[in-house]
Design an enzyme around this catalytic site. Structure first.
Site, PDB file in Angstrom:
ATOM      1  N   PHE A   4       0.879  -1.171   0.000  1.00 35.56           N
ATOM      2  CA  PHE A   4       0.000   0.000   0.000  1.00 35.56           C
ATOM      3  C   PHE A   4       0.920   1.226   0.000  1.00 35.56           C
ATOM      4  CE2 PHE A   4      -2.158   3.273   2.540  1.00 35.56           C
ATOM      5  CZ  PHE A   4      -3.258   3.475   1.722  1.00 35.56           C
ATOM      6  N   LYS A  84      -5.801 -11.540  11.311  1.00 42.02           N
ATOM      7  CA  LYS A  84      -6.577 -11.823  12.513  1.00 42.02           C
ATOM      8  C   LYS A  84      -7.715 -10.812  12.602  1.00 42.02           C
ATOM      9  CE  LYS A  84      -2.595 -14.022  14.628  1.00 42.02           C
ATOM     10  NZ  LYS A  84      -1.398 -13.938  15.464  1.00 42.02           N
ATOM     11  N   LYS A 169      -8.343 -13.541  20.389  1.00 42.39           N
ATOM     12  CA  LYS A 169      -7.321 -13.260  21.416  1.00 42.39           C
ATOM     13  C   LYS A 169      -6.944 -11.777  21.445  1.00 42.39           C
ATOM     14  CE  LYS A 169      -3.786 -12.592  18.581  1.00 42.39           C
ATOM     15  NZ  LYS A 169      -2.907 -11.449  18.502  1.00 42.39           N
ATOM     16  N   GLN A 264      -6.005  -4.329  16.055  1.00 41.59           N
ATOM     17  CA  GLN A 264      -7.119  -5.150  15.585  1.00 41.59           C
ATOM     18  C   GLN A 264      -8.151  -5.383  16.693  1.00 41.59           C
ATOM     19  OE1 GLN A 264      -6.803  -6.535  11.992  1.00 41.59           O
ATOM     20  NE2 GLN A 264      -5.764  -4.619  12.409  1.00 41.59           N
TER      21      GLN A 264
HETATM   22  P1  NAD Z   1       0.083  -3.209  10.812  1.00 44.09           P
HETATM   23  O1  NAD Z   1      -0.860  -3.226  11.952  1.00 44.09           O
HETATM   24  O2  NAD Z   1       1.510  -2.997  11.139  1.00 44.09           O
HETATM   25  O3  NAD Z   1      -0.444  -2.102   9.800  1.00 44.09           O
HETATM   26  C1  NAD Z   1       0.410  -1.534   8.871  1.00 44.09           C
HETATM   27  C2  NAD Z   1       0.217  -2.181   7.516  1.00 44.09           C
HETATM   28  O4  NAD Z   1      -1.049  -1.775   6.985  1.00 44.09           O
HETATM   29  C3  NAD Z   1       1.269  -1.711   6.523  1.00 44.09           C
HETATM   30  O5  NAD Z   1       1.707  -2.809   5.783  1.00 44.09           O
HETATM   31  C4  NAD Z   1       0.505  -0.733   5.656  1.00 44.09           C
HETATM   32  O6  NAD Z   1       1.038  -0.651   4.367  1.00 44.09           O
HETATM   33  C5  NAD Z   1      -0.866  -1.342   5.642  1.00 44.09           C
HETATM   34  N1  NAD Z   1      -1.926  -0.398   5.299  1.00 44.09           N
HETATM   35  C6  NAD Z   1      -2.145   0.840   5.817  1.00 44.09           C
HETATM   36  N2  NAD Z   1      -3.206   1.410   5.203  1.00 44.09           N
HETATM   37  C7  NAD Z   1      -3.665   0.503   4.305  1.00 44.09           C
HETATM   38  C8  NAD Z   1      -4.751   0.491   3.389  1.00 44.09           C
HETATM   39  N3  NAD Z   1      -5.581   1.515   3.262  1.00 44.09           N
HETATM   40  N4  NAD Z   1      -4.922  -0.603   2.622  1.00 44.09           N
HETATM   41  C9  NAD Z   1      -4.103  -1.672   2.740  1.00 44.09           C
HETATM   42  N5  NAD Z   1      -3.059  -1.722   3.584  1.00 44.09           N
HETATM   43  C10 NAD Z   1      -2.858  -0.640   4.367  1.00 44.09           C
HETATM   44  O7  NAD Z   1      -0.050  -4.547   9.968  1.00 44.09           O
HETATM   45  P2  NAD Z   1       0.445  -6.005  10.389  1.00 44.09           P
HETATM   46  O8  NAD Z   1       1.060  -6.028  11.753  1.00 44.09           O
HETATM   47  O9  NAD Z   1       1.224  -6.513   9.227  1.00 44.09           O
HETATM   48  O10 NAD Z   1      -0.931  -6.803  10.526  1.00 44.09           O
HETATM   49  C11 NAD Z   1      -1.615  -7.368   9.430  1.00 44.09           C
HETATM   50  C12 NAD Z   1      -2.396  -8.568   9.908  1.00 44.09           C
HETATM   51  O11 NAD Z   1      -1.469  -9.535  10.407  1.00 44.09           O
HETATM   52  C13 NAD Z   1      -3.356  -8.268  11.066  1.00 44.09           C
HETATM   53  O12 NAD Z   1      -4.539  -8.995  10.923  1.00 44.09           O
HETATM   54  C14 NAD Z   1      -2.601  -8.738  12.279  1.00 44.09           C
HETATM   55  O13 NAD Z   1      -3.462  -9.134  13.344  1.00 44.09           O
HETATM   56  C15 NAD Z   1      -1.852  -9.929  11.703  1.00 44.09           C
HETATM   57  N6  NAD Z   1      -0.666 -10.293  12.479  1.00 44.09           N
HETATM   58  C16 NAD Z   1       0.244  -9.363  12.856  1.00 44.09           C
HETATM   59  C17 NAD Z   1       1.329  -9.748  13.629  1.00 44.09           C
HETATM   60  C18 NAD Z   1       2.362  -8.769  14.115  1.00 44.09           C
HETATM   61  O14 NAD Z   1       3.097  -9.087  15.050  1.00 44.09           O
HETATM   62  N7  NAD Z   1       2.475  -7.584  13.502  1.00 44.09           N
HETATM   63  C19 NAD Z   1       1.485 -11.089  13.969  1.00 44.09           C
HETATM   64  C20 NAD Z   1       0.577 -12.019  13.517  1.00 44.09           C
HETATM   65  C21 NAD Z   1      -0.509 -11.603  12.766  1.00 44.09           C
HETATM   66  P1  13P Z   2      -0.642  -7.480  18.328  1.00 44.13           P
HETATM   67  O1  13P Z   2      -1.377  -7.021  17.092  1.00 44.13           O
HETATM   68  O2  13P Z   2      -1.382  -7.220  19.602  1.00 44.13           O
HETATM   69  O3  13P Z   2       0.773  -6.947  18.364  1.00 44.13           O
HETATM   70  O4  13P Z   2      -0.520  -9.067  18.227  1.00 44.13           O
HETATM   71  C1  13P Z   2       0.345  -9.626  17.294  1.00 44.13           C
HETATM   72  C2  13P Z   2       0.029 -11.063  17.105  1.00 44.13           C
HETATM   73  O5  13P Z   2      -1.021 -11.394  16.590  1.00 44.13           O
HETATM   74  C3  13P Z   2       1.015 -12.055  17.588  1.00 44.13           C
HETATM   75  O6  13P Z   2       0.701 -13.363  17.219  1.00 44.13           O
END
Ligand code: NAD
Ligand code: 13P
Length: 312
Positions: A4, A84, A169, A264
């Site tokens: 993005f 998630k 969670k 989230q």
């Molecule tokens: P994030 O919360 O860090 O959000 C930033 C991301 O969102 C960036 O990649 C950005 O480019 C994108 N973004 C911002 N505006 C946007 C738009 N309008 N359209 C599309 N993308 C946009 O993102 P994350 O941590 O990568 O989380 C993504 C998913 O992965 C979530 O469901 C989260 O729960 C899951 N997840 C995250 C982690 C973690 O530790 N970060 C771990 C496991 C699962």
């Molecule tokens: P947070 O979005 O609360 O950092 O959780 C990350 C996650 O899903 C770890 O498995």
């Protein structure tokens, strides 16, 4: 990798910076990506030759992304969602993997687990769970692709259970963060985690009777709950919310503390609350309900223990 597009404070585009430095300069600085990873801000061009698609964005953006992808994918493409969260539609709750499969007419597995991103990025050992429906071969192929010596993947035939663990969670992590912000100590936090896990399982099984108890003992269940309640962003921002006595909103704290990353748990709490009120299940889920009521300022942060412990 579709990115993005954003303009960084230096004036450079995020995709250009990723391709120049071979690292995500904004969201994961200091970690080299494989040199085969090319950031592409054009969604259609990023997917055009793909036969395996990994979906990982904050859950609120998925529907818009999928709509843009309709008719643009190669036939037979396989997908996996690491997202998630859930969507609540007029006809009821819809898991993100189902939104992807239904919108695009493709098979979609899920991968969830105790997977805080910056720890995986420096190759610290962790585990994850792949959930699938029917197509075991596709799930095994994804497991092979994701497995490394420091990332161990198991496969279970319970897509809804795995995805609901990862989704719910985040609400419990908000509750754990509130307890931290109120300085209530480890016993209280453990109690909130236990009550939360119990509500996660009960809610999942009411929505999908096929959900299996064993799924809650996989990485996607109890392990993700523990890591997120100890070290996640939902926990951290909720702690700040409670320390401010609920006077500064989650939106304000998210913007200030996460610099563009997205929480989230707050939106998931709202989505789950809609399901609970619509189905008349609120009294059965005091913790899940109370988190939403605290997030919107209807109850003070201190209610987290008072109300959640009236376990149904
Ligand atoms: P994030 O919360 O860090 O959000 C930033 C991301 O969102 C960036 O990649 C950005 O480019 C994108 N973004 C911002 N505006 C946007 C738009 N309008 N359209 C599309 N993308 C946009 O993102 P994350 O941590 O990568 O989380 C993504 C998913 O992965 C979530 O469901 C989260 O729960 C899951 N997840 C995250 C982690 C973690 O530790 N970060 C771990 C496991 C699962
Ligand atoms: P947070 O979005 O609360 O950092 O959780 C990350 C996650 O899903 C770890 O498995």
């Amino acid at each position: 990798m579709w990115v993005f597009e954003e303009t960084l404070p230096t004036g450079e585009k995020l995709s250009e910076c990723i391709n120049r430095a071979n690292e995500n300069c904004k969201y994961l600085p200091g970690i080299k990506l494989g040199t085969n990873v090319i950031a592409d801000p054009d969604l259609e061009s990023a997917v055009k030759d793909a036969d395996m698609l990994v979906f990982v964005t904050p859950h609120q953006f998925v529907e818009g992304i999928c709509k843009k992808l309709v008719g643009k994918l190669r036939p037979g493409v396989q997908a996996i969602s690491l997202i998630k969260g859930m969507e609540v539609k007029m006809e009821g709750p819809c898991m993100i993997s189902k939104l992807i499969s239904d919108t695009l007419g493709i098979n979609c597995c899920v991968l969830m687990g105790a997977n805080i991103a910056n720890e995986i990025a420096v190759e610290k050992f962790s585990e994850a769970t792949i959930g699938y429906r029917e197509d075991k071969e596709a799930a095994s192929r994804w497991a092979k692709l994701f497995t490394t010596p420091y990332f161990l993947v198991s496969v279970v035939e319970d897509i809804e259970g795995v995805e609901l663990c990862g989704t719910l969670k985040n609400i419990v992590a908000i509750a754990a963060g509130l307890v931290d912000g109120l300085d209530m100590g480890n016993n209280t936090k453990a109690a909130i985690m236990r009550i939360g896990l119990r509500e996660m399982r009960a809610f999942s099984k009411l929505l999908f009777p096929s959900v299996r108890d064993n799924t809650f003992f996989e990485s996607c269940g109890v392990a993700d709950l523990i890591t997120t309640c100890l070290g996640g962003r939902n926990r951290r921002v909720a702690e700040a919310f409670a320390r401010n006595g609920g006077k500064r909103s989650f939106d304000e704290l998210e913007a200030e503390m996460l610099h563009g990353q997205k929480l989230q748990g707050v939106s998931t709490a709202r989505e789950v609350y809609e399901v609970l009120t619509y189905r008349g299940w609120q009294e059965l889920f005091p913790l899940l309900s109370t988190v939403h009521e605290i997030c919107i300022g209807q109850l003070p942060p201190t209610s987290i223990v008072e109300y959640s412990s009236t376990e149904g």
